[in-house]
Design an enzyme around this catalytic site. Structure first.
Site, mmCIF file in Angstrom:
data_model
loop_
_atom_site.group_PDB
_atom_site.id
_atom_site.type_symbol
_atom_site.label_atom_id
_atom_site.label_comp_id
_atom_site.label_asym_id
_atom_site.label_seq_id
_atom_site.Cartn_x
_atom_site.Cartn_y
_atom_site.Cartn_z
ATOM 1 N N ASN A 188 0.752 -1.206 0.048
ATOM 2 C CA ASN A 188 -0.055 -0.057 -0.171
ATOM 3 C C ASN A 188 0.778 1.196 -0.127
ATOM 4 O O ASN A 188 1.515 1.430 0.917
ATOM 5 C CB ASN A 188 -0.774 -0.038 1.269
ATOM 6 C CG ASN A 188 -1.822 1.280 1.328
ATOM 7 O OD1 ASN A 188 -1.797 2.101 0.477
ATOM 8 N ND2 ASN A 188 -2.352 1.461 2.468
ATOM 9 N N LYS B 280 0.256 4.359 -0.098
ATOM 10 C CA LYS B 280 -0.612 5.487 0.396
ATOM 11 C C LYS B 280 -0.265 6.580 -0.626
ATOM 12 O O LYS B 280 -0.018 6.395 -1.758
ATOM 13 C CB LYS B 280 0.093 5.541 1.661
ATOM 14 C CG LYS B 280 -0.118 4.262 2.669
ATOM 15 C CD LYS B 280 0.184 4.436 4.032
ATOM 16 C CE LYS B 280 -0.364 3.032 4.989
ATOM 17 N NZ LYS B 280 -0.072 3.273 6.280
ATOM 18 N N HIS C 216 -9.607 1.015 5.113
ATOM 19 C CA HIS C 216 -8.359 1.278 5.928
ATOM 20 C C HIS C 216 -8.477 2.352 6.867
ATOM 21 O O HIS C 216 -9.263 3.282 6.790
ATOM 22 C CB HIS C 216 -7.163 1.940 4.756
ATOM 23 C CG HIS C 216 -5.959 1.660 5.243
ATOM 24 N ND1 HIS C 216 -5.175 2.717 6.309
ATOM 25 C CD2 HIS C 216 -4.713 1.150 5.084
ATOM 26 C CE1 HIS C 216 -4.250 2.420 6.592
ATOM 27 N NE2 HIS C 216 -3.556 1.304 5.874
ATOM 28 N N GLU D 57 -6.668 4.455 7.984
ATOM 29 C CA GLU D 57 -6.540 6.171 7.745
ATOM 30 C C GLU D 57 -7.736 6.651 7.120
ATOM 31 O O GLU D 57 -8.166 7.918 7.073
ATOM 32 C CB GLU D 57 -5.250 6.217 6.828
ATOM 33 C CG GLU D 57 -4.308 6.206 7.553
ATOM 34 C CD GLU D 57 -2.984 5.588 7.013
ATOM 35 O OE1 GLU D 57 -2.797 5.517 5.620
ATOM 36 O OE2 GLU D 57 -1.893 4.876 7.421
ATOM 37 N N GLU E 233 -5.134 -4.774 10.422
ATOM 38 C CA GLU E 233 -4.267 -3.976 10.972
ATOM 39 C C GLU E 233 -4.144 -3.051 12.084
ATOM 40 O O GLU E 233 -5.002 -2.252 12.277
ATOM 41 C CB GLU E 233 -4.034 -2.976 9.821
ATOM 42 C CG GLU E 233 -3.698 -3.557 8.411
ATOM 43 C CD GLU E 233 -3.503 -2.566 7.372
ATOM 44 O OE1 GLU E 233 -2.220 -2.891 6.636
ATOM 45 O OE2 GLU E 233 -3.741 -1.282 7.172
ATOM 46 N N GLY F 179 2.592 2.193 10.911
ATOM 47 C CA GLY F 179 3.693 3.205 10.686
ATOM 48 C C GLY F 179 4.517 3.729 11.705
ATOM 49 O O GLY F 179 5.264 4.534 12.127
ATOM 50 N N SER G 19 3.672 -2.143 10.335
ATOM 51 C CA SER G 19 5.272 -2.035 10.425
ATOM 52 C C SER G 19 5.739 -3.622 10.040
ATOM 53 O O SER G 19 6.836 -4.065 10.535
ATOM 54 C CB SER G 19 5.422 -1.978 11.669
ATOM 55 O OG SER G 19 5.223 -0.681 12.253
HETATM 56 P P1 13P Z 1 3.123 0.324 7.568
HETATM 57 O O1 13P Z 1 3.619 -0.802 7.114
HETATM 58 O O2 13P Z 1 4.003 1.641 7.346
HETATM 59 O O3 13P Z 1 3.030 0.218 9.402
HETATM 60 O O4 13P Z 1 1.867 0.509 7.053
HETATM 61 C C1 13P Z 1 0.871 -0.551 7.217
HETATM 62 C C2 13P Z 1 -0.361 -0.099 6.262
HETATM 63 O O5 13P Z 1 -1.056 0.839 7.002
HETATM 64 C C3 13P Z 1 -0.884 -0.934 5.357
HETATM 65 O O6 13P Z 1 -1.898 -0.607 4.980
#
Ligand code: 13P
Length: 263
Positions: free
Chosen positions: A10, A12, A102, A104, A174, A180, A220
């Site tokens: 992803n 982002k 997601h 976010e 997740e 992150g 992560s």
């Molecule tokens: P990270 O791998 O940067 O923690 O992000 C995970 C994520 O949100 C994937 O959709």
């Protein structure tokens, strides 16, 4: 029952078009000598603006080792919905998967469980695969309501879907506190939650459906963590954020999910 592993990147809100092309080509270069039959399903999810460019790079290579996903969609087919993209439009740019729900998008853009459900239906009606995200916040984990919260998210996301549709779908667990932050959820605990999700699917449908659906871990994920994660009984792969932004680290994660190497 064996489920084909999935490693999805992803991206982002990263990468201009040329950067997306370079990263796509870089990933394919890293995977060049790998046997396609042994690779997991490898998916990249660029921004809307780079989907066309990334798809062209994938087609030009022609190796068929990497597939395309979008990070979001709208559930209506067309009309006055300024700023949105329908599933058909995303399919037209080469997407085979769409990430929905997601954390976010839930946190910053108000995506609700009901919207996730409508998006899942639209994605499946168009023959694409939804990657349905769920996960608890740190506050929810500390309050001891992780399982309750996730069971509720999944039950609402899957509402009115047939068992055939659910079998084809992908879920990504997740935990928000692991995204992150560099704090990966302990593999045994991630596996416990994922097995709990599978049990929820079993309760809503049946054992076959629960055994068919792929459930990924995200938060992560790094080259150093993937083998232990893949060695768990119920973790079928990873949804990777930060570590999917360089070809080398993403390819290492992909290689870590090659079945022969997950022991
Ligand atoms: P990270 O791998 O940067 O923690 O992000 C995970 C994520 O949100 C994937 O959709």
């Amino acid at each position: 029952m064996s489920r084909k592993p999935v490693i999805a990147g992803n991206w982002k809100m990263h990468n201009l078009q040329q950067e997306a092309i370079d990263l796509t080509n870089g990933i394919m270069q890293e995977l060049k000598s790998e046997d396609k039959a042994l690779l997991p399903e490898v998916i990249i999810a660029p921004t809307f603006t780079s989907l066309y460019a990334a798809n062209k790079a994938l087609k030009d290579c022609g190796c068929g080792k990497v597939r395309l996903a979008a990070q979001n969609c709208y559930y209506e087919t067309k009309g006055a919905f300024t700023g949105e993209c329908s599933v058909e439009m995303l399919k037209d740019t080469g997407c085979e998967y769409i990430i929905i729900g997601h954390s976010e998008r839930r946190q910053y853009f108000g995506e609700t469980d009901e919207m996730v459900n409508k998006k899942a239906k639209s994605i499946l009606n168009n023959g694409l695969v939804p990657i349905i995200c769920c996960g608890e916040s740190l506050e929810q984990r500390e309050a001891g309501i992780t399982d309750y919260h996730i069971a509720s998210q999944i039950t609402k996301a899957l509402r009115d879907l047939t068992k055939e549709e659910v079998s084809k779908s992908i879920i990504a667990y997740e935990p928000i506190w692991a995204i992150g932050t560099g704090k990966t959820c302990d593999s045994v605990e991630a596996n416990r939650v994922i097995a709990m999700i599978r049990n929820v699917v079993k309760g809503l449908y049946d054992t076959d459906t629960a055994n068919s659906i792929r459930i990924l871990y995200g938060g992560s994920v790094k080259p150093a963590t993937i083998k232990e994660q893949m060695a768990q009984s119920d973790i079928d792969g990873a949804l990777v954020g930060g570590a999917s932004l360089t070809a080398d680290s993403f390819a290492q994660i992909v290689k870590g999910a090659i079945c022969n190497s997950c022991v």
